[in-house]
Design an enzyme around this catalytic site. Structure first.
Site, mmCIF file in Angstrom:
data_model
loop_
_atom_site.group_PDB
_atom_site.id
_atom_site.type_symbol
_atom_site.label_atom_id
_atom_site.label_comp_id
_atom_site.label_asym_id
_atom_site.label_seq_id
_atom_site.Cartn_x
_atom_site.Cartn_y
_atom_site.Cartn_z
ATOM 1 N N GLU A 286 0.852 -1.183 -0.050
ATOM 2 C CA GLU A 286 -0.084 -0.015 0.141
ATOM 3 C C GLU A 286 0.732 1.280 -0.046
ATOM 4 O O GLU A 286 1.778 1.414 0.878
ATOM 5 C CB GLU A 286 -0.925 0.088 1.115
ATOM 6 C CG GLU A 286 -1.841 -1.160 1.317
ATOM 7 C CD GLU A 286 -2.990 -1.220 -0.031
ATOM 8 O OE1 GLU A 286 -3.381 0.173 -0.322
ATOM 9 O OE2 GLU A 286 -3.206 -2.351 -0.283
ATOM 10 N N GLU B 90 -4.910 2.943 8.726
ATOM 11 C CA GLU B 90 -4.497 2.695 7.417
ATOM 12 C C GLU B 90 -4.581 0.951 7.240
ATOM 13 O O GLU B 90 -4.858 0.594 6.097
ATOM 14 C CB GLU B 90 -3.119 2.940 7.129
ATOM 15 C CG GLU B 90 -2.656 2.940 5.626
ATOM 16 C CD GLU B 90 -3.689 3.836 4.687
ATOM 17 O OE1 GLU B 90 -4.205 3.329 3.675
ATOM 18 O OE2 GLU B 90 -3.756 4.886 4.846
ATOM 19 N N GLU C 19 -10.686 -3.075 2.380
ATOM 20 C CA GLU C 19 -10.639 -2.970 0.910
ATOM 21 C C GLU C 19 -10.531 -4.491 0.491
ATOM 22 O O GLU C 19 -11.112 -5.112 -0.486
ATOM 23 C CB GLU C 19 -9.708 -2.297 0.641
ATOM 24 C CG GLU C 19 -9.769 -0.742 0.770
ATOM 25 C CD GLU C 19 -8.696 0.006 0.337
ATOM 26 O OE1 GLU C 19 -7.516 -0.478 -0.393
ATOM 27 O OE2 GLU C 19 -8.734 1.344 0.268
ATOM 28 N N GLU D 1 -17.293 -7.308 -8.378
ATOM 29 C CA GLU D 1 -17.707 -6.357 -9.220
ATOM 30 C C GLU D 1 -17.851 -5.047 -8.689
ATOM 31 O O GLU D 1 -18.073 -5.038 -7.550
ATOM 32 C CB GLU D 1 -19.147 -7.187 -9.966
ATOM 33 C CG GLU D 1 -20.414 -7.256 -8.842
ATOM 34 C CD GLU D 1 -20.303 -8.377 -8.007
ATOM 35 O OE1 GLU D 1 -21.029 -8.249 -7.153
ATOM 36 O OE2 GLU D 1 -19.174 -9.286 -8.136
ATOM 37 N N ILE D 2 -18.283 -4.278 -9.499
ATOM 38 C CA ILE D 2 -18.359 -2.630 -8.973
ATOM 39 C C ILE D 2 -19.834 -2.842 -8.286
ATOM 40 O O ILE D 2 -20.769 -3.227 -9.058
ATOM 41 C CB ILE D 2 -18.512 -1.854 -10.157
ATOM 42 C CG1 ILE D 2 -17.022 -1.671 -10.474
ATOM 43 C CG2 ILE D 2 -18.744 -0.482 -9.627
ATOM 44 C CD1 ILE D 2 -16.540 -0.923 -11.641
ATOM 45 N N HIS D 3 -20.179 -2.074 -7.183
ATOM 46 C CA HIS D 3 -21.401 -2.278 -6.463
ATOM 47 C C HIS D 3 -21.343 -0.961 -5.630
ATOM 48 O O HIS D 3 -20.222 -0.739 -4.855
ATOM 49 C CB HIS D 3 -21.573 -3.571 -5.811
ATOM 50 C CG HIS D 3 -22.814 -3.566 -5.049
ATOM 51 N ND1 HIS D 3 -23.293 -2.663 -4.078
ATOM 52 C CD2 HIS D 3 -24.028 -4.306 -5.492
ATOM 53 C CE1 HIS D 3 -24.839 -3.095 -3.694
ATOM 54 N NE2 HIS D 3 -25.151 -4.135 -4.605
ATOM 55 N N LYS E 93 -15.629 0.810 1.042
ATOM 56 C CA LYS E 93 -14.270 1.445 0.898
ATOM 57 C C LYS E 93 -14.110 2.957 0.695
ATOM 58 O O LYS E 93 -12.949 3.353 1.768
ATOM 59 C CB LYS E 93 -13.810 0.862 -0.499
ATOM 60 C CG LYS E 93 -13.716 -0.593 -0.899
ATOM 61 C CD LYS E 93 -13.590 -1.076 -2.116
ATOM 62 C CE LYS E 93 -12.010 -1.088 -2.563
ATOM 63 N NZ LYS E 93 -12.072 -1.965 -3.909
ATOM 64 N N ASP E 94 -14.831 3.629 0.476
ATOM 65 C CA ASP E 94 -14.825 5.155 0.773
ATOM 66 C C ASP E 94 -14.953 5.436 1.975
ATOM 67 O O ASP E 94 -14.206 6.542 2.482
ATOM 68 C CB ASP E 94 -15.776 5.877 -0.014
ATOM 69 C CG ASP E 94 -15.543 5.922 -1.643
ATOM 70 O OD1 ASP E 94 -14.748 5.386 -2.144
ATOM 71 O OD2 ASP E 94 -16.641 6.336 -2.486
#
Length: 119
Positions: free
Chosen positions: A23, A64, A71, A80-82, A89-90
């Site tokens: 990271e 962190e 994540e 997949e994007i959801h 995550k945000d």
């Protein structure tokens, strides 16, 4: 059956090492931690100021690492994007940002007076 305590510590260190290796942001936090430590010695900050710095180091680095864990779990559970995956995550990243921002503000409050004494 429970694993030995030494195994628990080994897994924890693996998580820290993986985060540092993989990271980018934790590398930035660690560089800032080293710089604050160097300036702490240069300016002979007080015992109380060291305690505050150490607490902030622990807070930002821990968040962190937790962000990295969140994540990873989100990516595993929802490749997949959801919208909810993005939100999780945000929010985790936002928690790190809030802590890092206030750590920087407190750092300025500690170090600016020491710098001003030079002039």
């Amino acid at each position: 059956m429970r694993q030995p305590l030494s195994k628990s510590f080994a897994h924890a260190f693996d998580g820290i090492i993986d985060t540092v290796r993989d990271e980018r942001n934790i590398k930035i936090h660690l560089i800032m931690m080293v710089l604050v430590t160097i300036f702490g010695f240069i300016f002979h900050i007080t015992y109380e100021e060291w305690l505050i710095c150490l607490l902030l180091f622990a807070l930002v680095i821990s968040l962190e690492i937790a962000n990295t864990a969140i994540e990873a779990v989100v990516d595993l559970a929802c490749p997949e994007i959801h919208p909810l995956a993005k939100k999780a995550k945000d929010c985790a990243a936002g928690a790190v940002l809030v802590a890092a921002f206030f750590a920087a503000v407190i750092g300025l409050m500690i170090f600016v007076p020491h710098v001003l004494k030079l002039f």
